[in-house]
Write a protein that holds these residues in place. Structure first.
Motif, PDB file in Angstrom:
ATOM      1  N   HIS A  73       0.859  -1.189   0.000  1.00  0.00           N
ATOM      2  CA  HIS A  73       0.000   0.000   0.000  1.00  0.00           C
ATOM      3  C   HIS A  73       0.894   1.238   0.000  1.00  0.00           C
ATOM      4  O   HIS A  73       0.823   2.069   0.926  1.00  0.00           O
ATOM      5  CB  HIS A  73      -0.944  -0.010   1.212  1.00  0.00           C
ATOM      6  CG  HIS A  73      -1.775  -1.252   1.313  1.00  0.00           C
ATOM      7  ND1 HIS A  73      -2.978  -1.407   0.653  1.00  0.00           N
ATOM      8  CD2 HIS A  73      -1.551  -2.430   1.961  1.00  0.00           C
ATOM      9  CE1 HIS A  73      -3.473  -2.604   0.911  1.00  0.00           C
ATOM     10  NE2 HIS A  73      -2.632  -3.245   1.699  1.00  0.00           N
ATOM     11  N   ALA A  74       1.720   1.336  -1.023  1.00  0.00           N
ATOM     12  CA  ALA A  74       2.725   2.403  -1.100  1.00  0.00           C
ATOM     13  C   ALA A  74       2.079   3.778  -0.950  1.00  0.00           C
ATOM     14  O   ALA A  74       1.032   4.060  -1.530  1.00  0.00           O
ATOM     15  CB  ALA A  74       3.473   2.311  -2.428  1.00  0.00           C
ATOM     16  N   GLY A  75       2.713   4.620  -0.147  1.00  0.00           N
ATOM     17  CA  GLY A  75       2.244   5.989   0.029  1.00  0.00           C
ATOM     18  C   GLY A  75       1.366   6.197   1.240  1.00  0.00           C
ATOM     19  O   GLY A  75       1.101   7.343   1.618  1.00  0.00           O
ATOM     20  N   VAL A  76       0.881   5.095   1.863  1.00  0.00           N
ATOM     21  CA  VAL A  76       0.025   5.236   3.044  1.00  0.00           C
ATOM     22  C   VAL A  76       0.923   5.454   4.266  1.00  0.00           C
ATOM     23  O   VAL A  76       1.729   4.590   4.605  1.00  0.00           O
ATOM     24  CB  VAL A  76      -0.857   3.980   3.247  1.00  0.00           C
ATOM     25  CG1 VAL A  76      -1.657   4.100   4.549  1.00  0.00           C
ATOM     26  CG2 VAL A  76      -1.785   3.789   2.059  1.00  0.00           C
ATOM     27  N   PRO A  77       0.792   6.580   4.955  1.00  0.00           N
ATOM     28  CA  PRO A  77       1.646   6.847   6.124  1.00  0.00           C
ATOM     29  C   PRO A  77       1.318   5.890   7.275  1.00  0.00           C
ATOM     30  O   PRO A  77       0.153   5.559   7.502  1.00  0.00           O
ATOM     31  CB  PRO A  77       1.296   8.292   6.505  1.00  0.00           C
ATOM     32  CG  PRO A  77       0.622   8.875   5.300  1.00  0.00           C
ATOM     33  CD  PRO A  77      -0.072   7.731   4.631  1.00  0.00           C
ATOM     34  N   VAL A  78       2.364   5.460   7.972  1.00  0.00           N
ATOM     35  CA  VAL A  78       2.202   4.577   9.135  1.00  0.00           C
ATOM     36  C   VAL A  78       2.763   5.288  10.359  1.00  0.00           C
ATOM     37  O   VAL A  78       3.924   5.731  10.351  1.00  0.00           O
ATOM     38  CB  VAL A  78       2.927   3.236   8.933  1.00  0.00           C
ATOM     39  CG1 VAL A  78       2.804   2.368  10.187  1.00  0.00           C
ATOM     40  CG2 VAL A  78       2.361   2.499   7.722  1.00  0.00           C
ATOM     41  N   ILE A  79       1.931   5.410  11.401  1.00  0.00           N
ATOM     42  CA  ILE A  79       2.339   6.036  12.661  1.00  0.00           C
ATOM     43  C   ILE A  79       2.424   4.946  13.719  1.00  0.00           C
ATOM     44  O   ILE A  79       1.476   4.166  13.909  1.00  0.00           O
ATOM     45  CB  ILE A  79       1.338   7.121  13.087  1.00  0.00           C
ATOM     46  CG1 ILE A  79       1.312   8.239  12.030  1.00  0.00           C
ATOM     47  CG2 ILE A  79       1.694   7.690  14.454  1.00  0.00           C
ATOM     48  CD1 ILE A  79       0.170   9.211  12.204  1.00  0.00           C
ATOM     49  N   LEU A  80       3.561   4.869  14.391  1.00  0.00           N
ATOM     50  CA  LEU A  80       3.799   3.823  15.379  1.00  0.00           C
ATOM     51  C   LEU A  80       3.544   4.343  16.791  1.00  0.00           C
ATOM     52  O   LEU A  80       3.937   5.464  17.131  1.00  0.00           O
ATOM     53  CB  LEU A  80       5.241   3.330  15.273  1.00  0.00           C
ATOM     54  CG  LEU A  80       5.660   2.741  13.916  1.00  0.00           C
ATOM     55  CD1 LEU A  80       7.159   2.492  13.898  1.00  0.00           C
ATOM     56  CD2 LEU A  80       4.902   1.450  13.633  1.00  0.00           C
ATOM     57  N   LEU A  81       2.888   3.530  17.601  1.00  0.00           N
ATOM     58  CA  LEU A  81       2.687   3.824  19.015  1.00  0.00           C
ATOM     59  C   LEU A  81       3.676   2.969  19.798  1.00  0.00           C
ATOM     60  O   LEU A  81       3.689   1.741  19.658  1.00  0.00           O
ATOM     61  CB  LEU A  81       1.250   3.503  19.432  1.00  0.00           C
ATOM     62  CG  LEU A  81       0.149   4.251  18.650  1.00  0.00           C
ATOM     63  CD1 LEU A  81      -1.228   3.831  19.137  1.00  0.00           C
ATOM     64  CD2 LEU A  81       0.330   5.756  18.775  1.00  0.00           C
ATOM     65  N   THR A  82       4.510   3.610  20.595  1.00  0.00           N
ATOM     66  CA  THR A  82       5.621   2.900  21.225  1.00  0.00           C
ATOM     67  C   THR A  82       5.572   2.992  22.742  1.00  0.00           C
ATOM     68  O   THR A  82       5.099   3.984  23.300  1.00  0.00           O
ATOM     69  CB  THR A  82       6.975   3.490  20.756  1.00  0.00           C
ATOM     70  OG1 THR A  82       7.154   4.776  21.373  1.00  0.00           O
ATOM     71  CG2 THR A  82       7.015   3.650  19.257  1.00  0.00           C
ATOM     72  N   GLY A  83       6.089   1.945  23.377  1.00  0.00           N
ATOM     73  CA  GLY A  83       6.364   2.011  24.798  1.00  0.00           C
ATOM     74  C   GLY A  83       7.685   2.723  25.006  1.00  0.00           C
ATOM     75  O   GLY A  83       8.430   2.996  24.062  1.00  0.00           O
TER      76      GLY A  83
END
Length: 448
Positions: A73-83
């Motif tokens: 799904h090229a171009g879809v931004p991914v935001i990570l939730l981290t500990g």
């Protein structure tokens, strides 16, 4: 404007519920998933504008989802939730394509701001891709630069980016790779399309008349100048000048050309005042101009001036099945031009086309296809070995080994020589990849 679609992925039900409520109230369209498998299924049914995912989850983690989104799904931004302990991992993930990361417990208002920015970035990227697609379709780009290989698709994408920018371009590629075709496309897709496109083959113009050809002269400028001559640079004003085989330009003229490019004015022999010049320069070379400059064969300052924007055209041997598509296109085109019934290429010919190295690239292939279409040859490529002898079509096993080797080399190159990552990309066991590398004799796994 339609709502930004958010896919929120977390294994804790309460986190998913509260996030969905808050983001919906903030104007987003939200779907949730409890794990990576659910997220993949959601994305398969309907694409998202932004994906938000926790990193640590049972089974596949958020980094696995990041890789899936990047690949499918090229171009879809991914935001990570981290500990707290995952920050270093998240920073590394951003180098691998993650848009951003937020450390838990995150501020809900800050998440909304990040999501709005990410959604706008995705919207602009999609709009740009749509406009480029319309431009490519309207201009017949796919018909003028034929092929579906990753190499040629990358060149087309870069060409579309450069076409709308009013900057000079250096085209690099082996003989016959289509540098003049690319130059015409850069002109035709630019705001200068209605103005002249002037092509100058620097290797074909005798040095004695080169200066007059490019810069022109006034009447009476020298003995025998009985009339004014408009140089090609002045004639091209408002348009594009294509300097093919620029490595062949005499060094003295390279100095004058550099001044013209820098000052955007041309000094015509016999005139006191220079003429303003509004042209775009596109230069093409099959040589390494930097290496040539180091040896004194080309002005380094001219090279650096031209190399502000570069476009590399891939050799045909790196374009895989494009060879077949191009051969069939050229053959059909020539048959139609001569009112002939198109000839069907036999399997042995297609196999030989794929196995050939194509030192003359597309130009060589086109010549072969024309002769085949006219019934003047069997279409088999030839190579020099103990004289000019027909290249025998290799067996199926040899051809498949060659294709398999090319695919593995490309995967290794994209993985930076990491065999484990290459095996993952190829979807085969690491041990199987190692056996294939040994069997096929792929020694330097960091190179193409």
């Amino acid at each position: 404007m339609s709502e930004t679609r958010i896919l929120f992925v977390d294994d804790e039900a309460e986190v998913r519920r509260s996030a969905a409520e808050w983001l919906t109230l903030s104007g987003f369209s939200v779907t949730t998933a409890a794990n990576v498998a659910e997220a993949k299924a959601q994305l398969a049914r309907q694409d998202a504008d932004v994906v938000v995912t926790d990193i640590r989850m049972p089974g596949e983690d958020g980094l696995a989802l990041l890789r899936h989104v990047t690949e499918h799904h090229a171009g879809v931004p991914v935001i990570l939730l981290t500990g707290h302990g995952d920050v270093t991992m998240a920073v590394s993930a951003m180098r691998d394509g993650a848009y951003d990361f937020l450390e838990k417990p995150y501020d809900a208002d800050h998440l909304v701001v990040v999501l709005r920015n990410a959604g706008e970035k995705n919207r602009l990227s999609r709009e740009l891709a749509r406009l480029r697609g319309r431009l490519a379709h309207a201009s017949g780009l796919d018909r003028r630069m034929i092929g579906q290989s990753a190499a040629i698709q990358g060149a087309r994408e870069q060409l579309l980016q450069l076409a709308g920018l009013d900057i000079d371009v250096l085209l690099r590629g082996e003989t016959g790779t289509g540098k003049e075709v690319a130059a015409h496309l850069l002109h035709d897709l630019s705001p200068r399309a209605a103005k002249p496109f002037v092509a100058i083959n620097c290797a074909a113009v005798p040095e004695s008349i080169f200066e007059s050809e490019l810069f022109g002269h006034a009447r009476g400028a020298f003995t025998g100048a009985d009339r004014e001559r408009e140089g090609k640079l002045v004639y091209a004003n408002g348009g594009t000048v294509f300097l093919d085989e620029i490595e062949s330009m005499p060094l003295a003229l390279q100095t004058r050309l550099l001044r013209v490019i820098q000052e955007r004015e041309v000094e015509v022999l016999g005139r006191n005042a220079p003429l303003p010049l509004d042209v775009r320069f596109i230069a093409a070379t099959k040589s390494d101009l930097k290496a040539l400059g180091d040896k004194g064969g080309f002005r380094p300052d001219l090279y650096y001036r031209l190399a502000a924007s570069e476009l590399d055209l891939p050799p045909l041997r790196e374009r895989g099945n494009d060879v077949i598509a191009l051969f069939e296109h050229f053959a059909a085109e020539e048959a139609a031009r001569n009112g002939l019934q198109p000839r069907k290429a036999p399997e042995a010919l297609l196999t030989a086309l794929l196995a050939h190295d194509w030192p003359g690239n597309v130009r060589e292939l086109k010549s072969l296809a024309i002769r085949f279409a006219l019934g003047l040859s069997d279409g088999m490529p030839r190579q020099a070995a103990c004289g000019e002898q027909a290249l025998a079509a290799p067996g199926l096993a040899e051809t498949m080994a060659r294709i398999e080797s090319e695919i593995i080399r490309r995967a290794l190159k994209e993985a930076g020589g990491n065999q484990a990552e290459a095996a993952r990309r190829l979807q085969i066991p690491r041990r199987t990849l190692g056996e294939k590398i040994a069997r096929l004799g792929i020694l330097d796994t960091s190179q193409p």
